[in-house]
Scaffold this active site. Structure first.
Site, PDB file in Angstrom:
ATOM      1  N   HIS A 163       0.839  -1.198   0.000  1.00 25.98           N
ATOM      2  CA  HIS A 163       0.000   0.000   0.000  1.00 25.98           C
ATOM      3  C   HIS A 163       0.874   1.247   0.000  1.00 25.98           C
ATOM      4  CE1 HIS A 163      -3.932  -1.939   1.649  1.00 25.98           C
ATOM      5  NE2 HIS A 163      -3.318  -2.723   0.785  1.00 25.98           N
ATOM      6  N   GLU A 211       0.840   3.985   1.880  1.00 26.57           N
ATOM      7  CA  GLU A 211       1.323   4.441   3.186  1.00 26.57           C
ATOM      8  C   GLU A 211       2.460   3.566   3.691  1.00 26.57           C
ATOM      9  OE1 GLU A 211      -3.077   5.516   2.894  1.00 26.57           O
ATOM     10  OE2 GLU A 211      -1.812   3.825   2.338  1.00 26.57           O
ATOM     11  N   SER A 246      -8.196   8.266   1.860  1.00 19.72           N
ATOM     12  CA  SER A 246      -8.316   7.874   3.262  1.00 19.72           C
ATOM     13  C   SER A 246      -7.681   6.504   3.482  1.00 19.72           C
ATOM     14  CB  SER A 246      -9.786   7.843   3.667  1.00 19.72           C
ATOM     15  OG  SER A 246      -9.915   7.516   5.026  1.00 19.72           O
ATOM     16  N   CYS A 270      -6.753   2.760   4.650  1.00 18.69           N
ATOM     17  CA  CYS A 270      -7.500   1.559   5.030  1.00 18.69           C
ATOM     18  C   CYS A 270      -7.177   1.197   6.472  1.00 18.69           C
ATOM     19  CB  CYS A 270      -7.129   0.412   4.097  1.00 18.69           C
ATOM     20  SG  CYS A 270      -5.447  -0.198   4.354  1.00 18.69           S
ATOM     21  N   CYS A 311      -3.379   0.361   6.941  1.00 18.16           N
ATOM     22  CA  CYS A 311      -2.522   1.548   7.007  1.00 18.16           C
ATOM     23  C   CYS A 311      -2.850   2.415   8.225  1.00 18.16           C
ATOM     24  CB  CYS A 311      -2.629   2.333   5.707  1.00 18.16           C
ATOM     25  SG  CYS A 311      -1.993   1.359   4.302  1.00 18.16           S
TER      26      CYS A 311
END
Length: 157
Positions: A60, A62, A85, A87, A90
């Site tokens: 991901h 992040e 935003s 998940c 993260c």
């Protein structure tokens, strides 16, 4: 609502995350980008969702930005900036390492765990950036199967 000078600074930081998101999109992946910003405003690390490119469901944006930042003595004063935003995965990273602030480009496409983060003391700023929203909207329309694969189990980026 943050002061306008804070919002301007957050939008500037969002530029790094948005560049990563566009790079991911151009590689055929999910257009989500992130940057970990130090207390002094420097970009410590940046990254993009590479789930498709690497065949790795944990890649991901992040987590990529966090890894790119390398070891830090601590995370007080840092900010995770993300185009979408975060998940739950993260969001857990943010809580685990005590990152005190998350700046979200947009939460229209997916609201993720930012409310949970706020409930647990993380400062959350949602910029509702039209460029981030347009990028995700175009992606969802063009690649609904890939988007639904990403959010199929409720665990989106």
């Amino acid at each position: 609502m943050p002061a306008s000078e804070d919002t301007d600074r957050y939008r500037q930081w969002l530029t790094a995350a948005a560049e990563e998101a566009r790079a991911g999109r151009d590689e055929g992946g999910v257009p989500i980008g992130a940057a970990l910003i130090g207390g002094d405003g420097r970009v410590l690390g940046r990254g993009r969702n590479r789930r498709v490119q690497d065949g790795d469901p944990s890649a991901h944006a992040e987590t990529a930005a966090f890894r790119a930042a390398g070891r830090q003595r601590g995370y007080a004063g840092t900010t995770m900036v993300t185009t979408l935003s975060p998940c739950w995965y993260c969001s857990g990273l943010v809580r685990q390492f005590g990152i005190p602030r998350v700046v979200v480009g947009e939460a229209r496409t997916y609201s993720g765990g930012h409310d949970w983060l706020a409930e647990h003391g993380v400062e959350v700023v949602v910029l509702d950036d039209p460029g981030c929203a347009a990028m995700m909207d175009a992606f969802v329309r063009a690649r609904p199967e890939l988007w639904h694969e990403d959010i199929g189990s409720g665990a989106a980026e």
